[in-house]
Scaffold this motif. Structure first.
Motif, PDB file in Angstrom:
ATOM      1  N   ARG A 360       0.784  -1.183   0.023  1.00  0.00           N
ATOM      2  CA  ARG A 360       0.092  -0.062   0.042  1.00  0.00           C
ATOM      3  C   ARG A 360       0.731   1.263   0.122  1.00  0.00           C
ATOM      4  N   ALA A 361       2.212   0.916  -0.230  1.00  0.00           N
ATOM      5  CA  ALA A 361       3.092   2.338  -0.250  1.00  0.00           C
ATOM      6  C   ALA A 361       2.766   3.139   0.777  1.00  0.00           C
ATOM      7  N   TRP A 362       3.001   2.449   1.933  1.00  0.00           N
ATOM      8  CA  TRP A 362       3.161   3.360   3.317  1.00  0.00           C
ATOM      9  C   TRP A 362       4.657   3.172   3.925  1.00  0.00           C
ATOM     10  N   LEU A 363       5.526   2.702   3.170  1.00  0.00           N
ATOM     11  CA  LEU A 363       6.793   2.717   4.028  1.00  0.00           C
ATOM     12  C   LEU A 363       7.264   4.043   4.470  1.00  0.00           C
ATOM     13  N   ASP A 364       7.089   5.101   3.651  1.00  0.00           N
ATOM     14  CA  ASP A 364       7.574   6.437   4.143  1.00  0.00           C
ATOM     15  C   ASP A 364       6.900   6.887   5.261  1.00  0.00           C
ATOM     16  N   ALA A 365       5.620   6.339   5.565  1.00  0.00           N
ATOM     17  CA  ALA A 365       4.782   7.053   6.724  1.00  0.00           C
ATOM     18  C   ALA A 365       4.773   6.160   7.844  1.00  0.00           C
TER      19      ALA A 365
END
Length: 532
Positions: A360-365
């Motif tokens: 879900r492309a949450w790596l930065d958050a």
């Protein structure tokens, strides 16, 4: 006696049966002791009075016959002969006669010097016997017969004395009361045995009464317990017309009404579940067609008239929401019907959490603390749904950074603990108890929001299918903290290498392109309670 032992074995401290037996026994013991005590004292008084009167009457008559004919100062030998004659009485007493001879010397004649002397006569009795009473006022004799019971050496005796009128000799009698005491002791033993038998009889009667009264009460308690366990067809057998029978009849009526009500509610609930399931199933076919059309419109959105494009995007978004809602309703109906199944596989929890965040492309958050080596048997699809809801809610309502930690708790029972903490203002205290309720939203004015209010309830059901728990609280530094606990079966925790279990994890992820970064969290509804 066997029945009494069996009955007493059923008594429990503080039970109604024990209290009934204790009350019956106390009443019986009090009545028996009172009756025995009264009977003993009445019989004791009667026995002693009868023996005393018989001995004193005989002594008075013997004094008149044997001493009344003696001169005022009889010789000692005549006084001794008189004492011996008086001691031959059927009352079996000893005699002591005291007088003065013609020369003024005191003469004491006793029937048995080893048994009875003047030392056995109490001083108070001697004084009373020697005291002359004035005549008149109803008193017709100068001297009277006096008596006293004594217990020298622990043995009971009757001592009596009188003085012959005209300054004649003084006589004393000394009678043993051992026979009377033996009779009274036998009476006391008999009354004691009678009291014991009365106590045993009272215990048997109390046991019988308690069984008569408490057996229906016990049956009522068992029936109520079975009713509480879900056996709604439980009924009591009604016999008699007393209050207990009326109570049983009332219980049966209440149980029958409860059964009808539960069956009615169950049928309604079943119809409601079937309606939701059928409705969701029927919606899927037209929804599939609508979704295909909206996908086409979405692809052509850039070429549409600028006035039409916002409406097209709204249709696309609402169609996706409707699809998510239908899928969630289908899942809820499976939970309610008990048909939801789990497919367990040994999964490294750290890998599962990483994959959920990466997809879900949450790596930065997200700040991730998940050591490798914690392998648990679970259903990866269902746990992924749970993680997506928890992390998505934290990002949406709490704000970055969101902290996700995975740790192993080996205290009994062993568990793997996953915590999701956000950086928001936290959840209001009045909202916390309802966070996992279906369709619950913290702000009633925002009834129409991006989510359906089913996400967290579905997450909880998925965790329950694994035998775990999920809770929510506000952290000490602010922000909401969701904690998921999944049990670790003993076979999964045995033989695990401690070094591998706590090894540091290096997250290696493939580069995510721009298209993958737009993956929508709405694949799994993430709203159950709003923090803002």
């Amino acid at each position: 006696m066997k029945r009494l032992v069996v009955g007493l074995s059923r008594l429990r401290f503080g039970s109604l049966r024990l209290r009934l037996v204790a009350v019956f026994a106390a009443v019986a013991l009090t009545a028996a002791v009172s009756a025995s005590g009264i009977a003993y004292w009445l019989n004791r008084d009667a026995v002693l009075t009868r023996a005393q009167n018989a001995a004193l009457d005989d002594f008075r008559a013997s004094m008149t016959r044997n001493v009344g004919s003696l001169p005022v100062n009889p010789p000692c030998d005549e006084l001794q002969q008189a004492a011996d004659r008086m001691a031959q009485s059927t009352q079996n007493y000893q005699v002591l006669l005291i007088s003065r001879d013609a020369d003024g010397n005191q003469c004491a004649a006793t029937s048995d010097r080893d048994v009875f002397t003047l030392d056995q006569v109490p001083a108070a009795l001697q004084k009373a016997v020697e005291k002359a009473r004035p005549l008149g006022g109803g008193n017709h004799s100068t001297y009277h017969l006096y008596w006293q019971r004594t217990t020298p050496g622990g043995r009971p005796f009757l001592v009596g004395g009188a003085k012959m009128i005209g300054n004649g000799p003084t006589g004393y009698m000394y009678k043993s009361l051992d026979a009377e005491r033996s009779d009274l002791n036998s009476l006391a033993w008999s009354l004691g045995i009678a009291t014991l038998l009365a106590l045993i009889g009272a215990a048997l009667l109390a046991q019988a009464a308690a069984s008569t009264v408490l057996r229906p009460v016990q049956r009522l308690g068992d029936a109520a317990r079975r009713l509480g366990e879900g056996h709604l067809d439980t009924r009591l057998r009604v016999s008699g017309t007393d209050e207990l029978a009326e109570l049983s009849h009332t219980f049966n009526n209440a149980a029958e009404a409860l059964q009808r009500r539960v069956e009615e509610l169950s049928s309604r609930e079943e119809a409601s579940r079937r309606f939701v399931a059928d409705m969701s199933h029927e919606l899927r076919t037209p929804l599939t067609a609508i979704t295909a059309v909206t996908e086409v419109l979405e692809d052509e959105a850039d070429s549409l008239d600028p006035m039409i494009a916002p409406a097209v995007r709204l249709v696309v978004d609402e169609t996706r929401r409707l699809g998510d809602l239908v899928e969630n309703l289908m899942e809820v109906t499976r939970f309610d019907a008990g048909t939801a199944k789990v497919h367990l596989d040994p999964i490294d929890v750290a890998d599962l959490v990483t994959a959920c965040i990466d997809a879900r492309a949450w790596l930065d958050a997200v700040e991730l603390d998940a050591p490798r080596g914690i392998v648990v048997r679970l259903d990866p699809r269902r746990i992924d749904v749970v993680l997506a809801n928890l992390i998505g809610n934290a990002l949406k309502h709490g704000g970055s950074p969101v902290r996700v930690s995975v740790r192993e708790d080996l205290t009994e029972p062993a568990e793997v603990v996953v915590e999701v903490a956000d950086n928001g203002p936290g959840i209001p205290a009045e909202v916390l108890p309802h966070v996992f309720d279906r369709f619950y939203k913290a702000d009633a004015s925002r009834a129409r929001s991006e989510g359906s209010g089913l996400g967290l309830s579905i997450a909880m059901e998925n965790v329950r299918l694994h035998g775990g728990t999920i809770t929510v609280a506000n952290g000490p530094e602010g922000g909401a903290v969701f904690t998921m606990r999944l049990p670790i079966p003993p076979e999964d925790s045995e033989g695990r290498d401690d070094g591998d279990r706590h090894a540091s994890q290096e997250c290696e992820h493939d580069e995510v392109n721009d298209a993958d970064a737009n993956t929508d969290v709405d694949d799994h509804d993430t709203e159950g309670g709003e923090q803002q």
